[in-house]
Design a protein around this motif. Structure first.
Motif, PDB file in Angstrom:
ATOM      1  N   ARG A  16       0.809  -1.144  -0.015  1.00 35.75           N
ATOM      2  CA  ARG A  16      -0.026   0.021   0.045  1.00 35.75           C
ATOM      3  C   ARG A  16       0.851   1.376   0.156  1.00 35.75           C
ATOM      4  O   ARG A  16       0.545   2.199  -0.874  1.00 35.75           O
ATOM      5  CB  ARG A  16      -1.002  -0.016   0.985  1.00 35.75           C
ATOM      6  CG  ARG A  16      -2.045  -0.985   1.096  1.00 35.75           C
ATOM      7  CD  ARG A  16      -3.188  -0.761   2.337  1.00 35.75           C
ATOM      8  NE  ARG A  16      -2.719  -0.953   3.612  1.00 35.75           N
ATOM      9  CZ  ARG A  16      -2.775  -1.987   4.009  1.00 35.75           C
ATOM     10  NH1 ARG A  16      -3.397  -2.962   3.604  1.00 35.75           N
ATOM     11  NH2 ARG A  16      -2.408  -2.360   5.381  1.00 35.75           N
ATOM     12  N   ASN A  17       1.884   1.254   0.813  1.00 35.22           N
ATOM     13  CA  ASN A  17       2.842   2.436   0.768  1.00 35.22           C
ATOM     14  C   ASN A  17       3.420   2.733  -0.624  1.00 35.22           C
ATOM     15  O   ASN A  17       3.750   3.555  -0.797  1.00 35.22           O
ATOM     16  CB  ASN A  17       3.939   2.110   2.063  1.00 35.22           C
ATOM     17  CG  ASN A  17       3.297   2.453   3.317  1.00 35.22           C
ATOM     18  OD1 ASN A  17       2.289   3.008   3.464  1.00 35.22           O
ATOM     19  ND2 ASN A  17       4.046   1.851   4.334  1.00 35.22           N
ATOM     20  N   TYR A  18       3.943   1.549  -1.079  1.00 31.77           N
ATOM     21  CA  TYR A  18       4.552   1.687  -2.483  1.00 31.77           C
ATOM     22  C   TYR A  18       3.715   2.316  -3.341  1.00 31.77           C
ATOM     23  O   TYR A  18       3.978   3.143  -4.105  1.00 31.77           O
ATOM     24  CB  TYR A  18       4.972   0.237  -3.003  1.00 31.77           C
ATOM     25  CG  TYR A  18       5.702   0.074  -4.161  1.00 31.77           C
ATOM     26  CD1 TYR A  18       7.134  -0.033  -4.414  1.00 31.77           C
ATOM     27  CD2 TYR A  18       5.116  -0.153  -5.338  1.00 31.77           C
ATOM     28  CE1 TYR A  18       7.724  -0.076  -5.607  1.00 31.77           C
ATOM     29  CE2 TYR A  18       5.527  -0.232  -6.492  1.00 31.77           C
ATOM     30  CZ  TYR A  18       6.871  -0.022  -6.448  1.00 31.77           C
ATOM     31  OH  TYR A  18       7.628  -0.218  -7.780  1.00 31.77           O
ATOM     32  N   GLU A  19       2.437   1.621  -3.319  1.00 29.19           N
ATOM     33  CA  GLU A  19       1.481   2.343  -4.444  1.00 29.19           C
ATOM     34  C   GLU A  19       1.071   3.863  -4.165  1.00 29.19           C
ATOM     35  O   GLU A  19       1.173   4.677  -5.002  1.00 29.19           O
ATOM     36  CB  GLU A  19       0.156   1.594  -4.403  1.00 29.19           C
ATOM     37  CG  GLU A  19       0.305  -0.040  -4.841  1.00 29.19           C
ATOM     38  CD  GLU A  19       0.992  -0.323  -6.420  1.00 29.19           C
ATOM     39  OE1 GLU A  19       0.926   0.850  -7.063  1.00 29.19           O
ATOM     40  OE2 GLU A  19       1.107  -1.481  -6.695  1.00 29.19           O
ATOM     41  N   ARG A  20       1.103   4.339  -2.781  1.00 30.75           N
ATOM     42  CA  ARG A  20       0.706   5.329  -2.464  1.00 30.75           C
ATOM     43  C   ARG A  20       1.795   6.480  -2.958  1.00 30.75           C
ATOM     44  O   ARG A  20       1.715   7.465  -3.501  1.00 30.75           O
ATOM     45  CB  ARG A  20       0.376   5.722  -1.041  1.00 30.75           C
ATOM     46  CG  ARG A  20      -0.812   5.040  -0.639  1.00 30.75           C
ATOM     47  CD  ARG A  20      -1.064   5.043   0.813  1.00 30.75           C
ATOM     48  NE  ARG A  20      -2.080   4.438   1.379  1.00 30.75           N
ATOM     49  CZ  ARG A  20      -2.329   4.153   2.771  1.00 30.75           C
ATOM     50  NH1 ARG A  20      -1.414   4.137   3.736  1.00 30.75           N
ATOM     51  NH2 ARG A  20      -3.625   3.694   3.235  1.00 30.75           N
ATOM     52  N   ILE A  21       3.129   6.043  -2.743  1.00 35.46           N
ATOM     53  CA  ILE A  21       4.548   6.812  -3.115  1.00 35.46           C
ATOM     54  C   ILE A  21       4.516   7.047  -4.567  1.00 35.46           C
ATOM     55  O   ILE A  21       4.564   8.060  -5.127  1.00 35.46           O
ATOM     56  CB  ILE A  21       5.556   6.088  -2.547  1.00 35.46           C
ATOM     57  CG1 ILE A  21       5.637   6.181  -1.062  1.00 35.46           C
ATOM     58  CG2 ILE A  21       6.828   6.578  -3.412  1.00 35.46           C
ATOM     59  CD1 ILE A  21       6.748   5.073  -0.488  1.00 35.46           C
ATOM     60  N   LEU A  22       3.931   5.934  -5.460  1.00 30.70           N
ATOM     61  CA  LEU A  22       4.174   5.726  -6.881  1.00 30.70           C
ATOM     62  C   LEU A  22       2.855   6.769  -7.446  1.00 30.70           C
ATOM     63  O   LEU A  22       3.215   7.912  -8.190  1.00 30.70           O
ATOM     64  CB  LEU A  22       3.789   4.828  -7.305  1.00 30.70           C
ATOM     65  CG  LEU A  22       4.983   3.614  -7.965  1.00 30.70           C
ATOM     66  CD1 LEU A  22       4.544   2.563  -8.447  1.00 30.70           C
ATOM     67  CD2 LEU A  22       5.955   4.554  -8.659  1.00 30.70           C
ATOM     68  N   ALA A  23       1.888   6.998  -6.811  1.00 32.82           N
ATOM     69  CA  ALA A  23       0.574   7.621  -7.203  1.00 32.82           C
ATOM     70  C   ALA A  23       1.233   9.163  -6.837  1.00 32.82           C
ATOM     71  O   ALA A  23       0.696  10.068  -7.887  1.00 32.82           O
ATOM     72  CB  ALA A  23      -0.714   7.236  -6.566  1.00 32.82           C
ATOM     73  N   ALA A  24       1.710   9.469  -5.646  1.00 32.63           N
ATOM     74  CA  ALA A  24       1.932  10.635  -5.358  1.00 32.63           C
ATOM     75  C   ALA A  24       2.948  11.338  -6.370  1.00 32.63           C
ATOM     76  O   ALA A  24       3.223  12.386  -6.765  1.00 32.63           O
ATOM     77  CB  ALA A  24       2.556  10.825  -3.733  1.00 32.63           C
ATOM     78  N   ALA A  25       3.902  10.380  -6.675  1.00 37.18           N
ATOM     79  CA  ALA A  25       5.313  10.898  -7.556  1.00 37.18           C
ATOM     80  C   ALA A  25       4.851  11.066  -8.832  1.00 37.18           C
ATOM     81  O   ALA A  25       5.158  12.152  -9.392  1.00 37.18           O
ATOM     82  CB  ALA A  25       6.099   9.842  -7.571  1.00 37.18           C
ATOM     83  N   GLN A  26       3.872  10.271  -9.374  1.00 42.66           N
ATOM     84  CA  GLN A  26       3.191  10.691 -10.872  1.00 42.66           C
ATOM     85  C   GLN A  26       2.663  12.009 -10.987  1.00 42.66           C
ATOM     86  O   GLN A  26       3.090  12.848 -11.679  1.00 42.66           O
ATOM     87  CB  GLN A  26       2.416   9.541 -10.926  1.00 42.66           C
ATOM     88  CG  GLN A  26       2.839   8.044 -11.135  1.00 42.66           C
ATOM     89  CD  GLN A  26       1.908   7.192 -11.576  1.00 42.66           C
ATOM     90  OE1 GLN A  26       0.693   7.515 -11.481  1.00 42.66           O
ATOM     91  NE2 GLN A  26       1.955   6.007 -11.850  1.00 42.66           N
ATOM     92  N   ILE A  41       6.426  14.448  -1.848  1.00 44.82           N
ATOM     93  CA  ILE A  41       5.957  13.339  -2.289  1.00 44.82           C
ATOM     94  C   ILE A  41       5.483  12.306  -1.098  1.00 44.82           C
ATOM     95  O   ILE A  41       4.352  11.582  -1.250  1.00 44.82           O
ATOM     96  CB  ILE A  41       6.885  12.621  -3.355  1.00 44.82           C
ATOM     97  CG1 ILE A  41       7.081  13.304  -4.735  1.00 44.82           C
ATOM     98  CG2 ILE A  41       6.571  11.101  -3.603  1.00 44.82           C
ATOM     99  CD1 ILE A  41       7.905  12.936  -5.594  1.00 44.82           C
ATOM    100  N   ALA A  42       6.558  12.297  -0.243  1.00 50.72           N
ATOM    101  CA  ALA A  42       6.321  11.410   0.897  1.00 50.72           C
ATOM    102  C   ALA A  42       5.009  11.900   1.630  1.00 50.72           C
ATOM    103  O   ALA A  42       4.615  11.047   2.115  1.00 50.72           O
ATOM    104  CB  ALA A  42       7.643  11.272   1.781  1.00 50.72           C
ATOM    105  N   ARG A  43       4.877  13.296   2.055  1.00 51.00           N
ATOM    106  CA  ARG A  43       4.060  13.739   2.840  1.00 51.00           C
ATOM    107  C   ARG A  43       2.463  13.479   1.910  1.00 51.00           C
ATOM    108  O   ARG A  43       1.568  13.126   2.574  1.00 51.00           O
ATOM    109  CB  ARG A  43       4.178  15.348   2.809  1.00 51.00           C
ATOM    110  CG  ARG A  43       3.229  16.000   3.809  1.00 51.00           C
ATOM    111  CD  ARG A  43       3.348  17.429   3.895  1.00 51.00           C
ATOM    112  NE  ARG A  43       2.689  17.998   2.552  1.00 51.00           N
ATOM    113  CZ  ARG A  43       1.500  18.416   2.373  1.00 51.00           C
ATOM    114  NH1 ARG A  43       0.588  17.687   3.223  1.00 51.00           N
ATOM    115  NH2 ARG A  43       0.984  18.626   1.230  1.00 51.00           N
ATOM    116  N   GLN A  44       2.430  13.838   0.616  1.00 50.28           N
ATOM    117  CA  GLN A  44       1.287  13.346  -0.124  1.00 50.28           C
ATOM    118  C   GLN A  44       0.764  11.804   0.125  1.00 50.28           C
ATOM    119  O   GLN A  44      -0.158  11.608   0.037  1.00 50.28           O
ATOM    120  CB  GLN A  44       1.593  13.702  -1.450  1.00 50.28           C
ATOM    121  CG  GLN A  44       1.552  15.292  -1.778  1.00 50.28           C
ATOM    122  CD  GLN A  44       0.431  15.950  -1.551  1.00 50.28           C
ATOM    123  OE1 GLN A  44      -0.791  15.474  -1.645  1.00 50.28           O
ATOM    124  NE2 GLN A  44       0.264  17.339  -1.314  1.00 50.28           N
TER     125      GLN A  44
END
Length: 208
Positions: A16-26, A41-44
């Motif tokens: 879940r964290n991995y996918e959240r990071i990717l979504a925020a990074a995109q 990005i981490a905060r988002q």
């Protein structure tokens, strides 16, 4: 998750964290370019910086996965369009998806070119280009067989059209890109009177 690199299976919370990071990074890279703040990005994503760096040790590693995952999603969308629509509609709808992808990627690509860092990512993404070309080839093949596109249209023509629209609408709003694509699709589409003429005689210059 991207298949770009081999990874050990993640626990549910880590995934879940991995996918959240990717979504925020995109979103961050699209809006602010390659220099977007990793802390933001981490905060988002709702995670700490240590969690981000555990999954992505460097900015470049995050950029690589963002590039590859977005192309994978675009190509998966091509398959969905083919399954849910008639061949012509599938092709034209996916060109809209490609147009949106090009617009969303424009800021990131421009940023890479501007600051000179990690520009080799653009050259190393031949596999991404191949994936997009393969998806477009298949949609165009089906649309051609169904008589939905005019003779003589090639995959590289479609990709060049979308790229040109993206470049031409670098500053105007996204609605203009959509209008330009609609105009291009009208020219690509094989209309009823053209289909009748094509059935009578295919010009030699369009022969395969």
């Amino acid at each position: 998750m991207s298949g770009n690199t081999a990874r050990r299976p993640l626990r549910a919370d880590a995934l879940r964290n991995y996918e959240r990071i990717l979504a925020a990074a995109q979103g961050a890279f699209a809006a602010h370019g390659a220099s977007a703040s990793l802390e933001e990005i981490a905060r988002q994503a709702g995670v700490g910086s240590a969690t981000l760096h555990r999954h992505f040790p460097s900015r470049r590693s995050l950029l690589e996965v963002v590039f590859h995952d977005r192309v994978e999603a675009l190509c998966a969308k091509a398959q969905e369009r083919a399954e849910e629509n008639e061949p012509g509609a599938a092709l034209f709808s996916w060109l809209g998806d490609l147009n949106a992808y090009a617009a969303a990627s424009r800021g990131l690509v421009a940023s890479l070119l501007h600051d000179g860092r990690d520009t080799d990512l653009l050259q190393q993404n031949d596999s991404c280009k191949t994936m997009i070309t393969t998806a477009a080839d298949e949609l165009l093949r089906r649309a051609r067989q169904a008589g939905a596109v005019r003779p003589g249209v090639h995959t590289e023509d479609l990709l060049t059209l979308v790229s040109a629209i993206s470049l031409a609408t670098e500053h105007p709003d996204d609605e203009q890109a959509g209008r330009l694509l609609d105009i291009a699709i009208h020219g690509i589409r094989l209309h009823q009177h053209q289909r009748a003429a094509t059935n009578r005689e295919t010009p030699a210059r369009f022969s395969e």
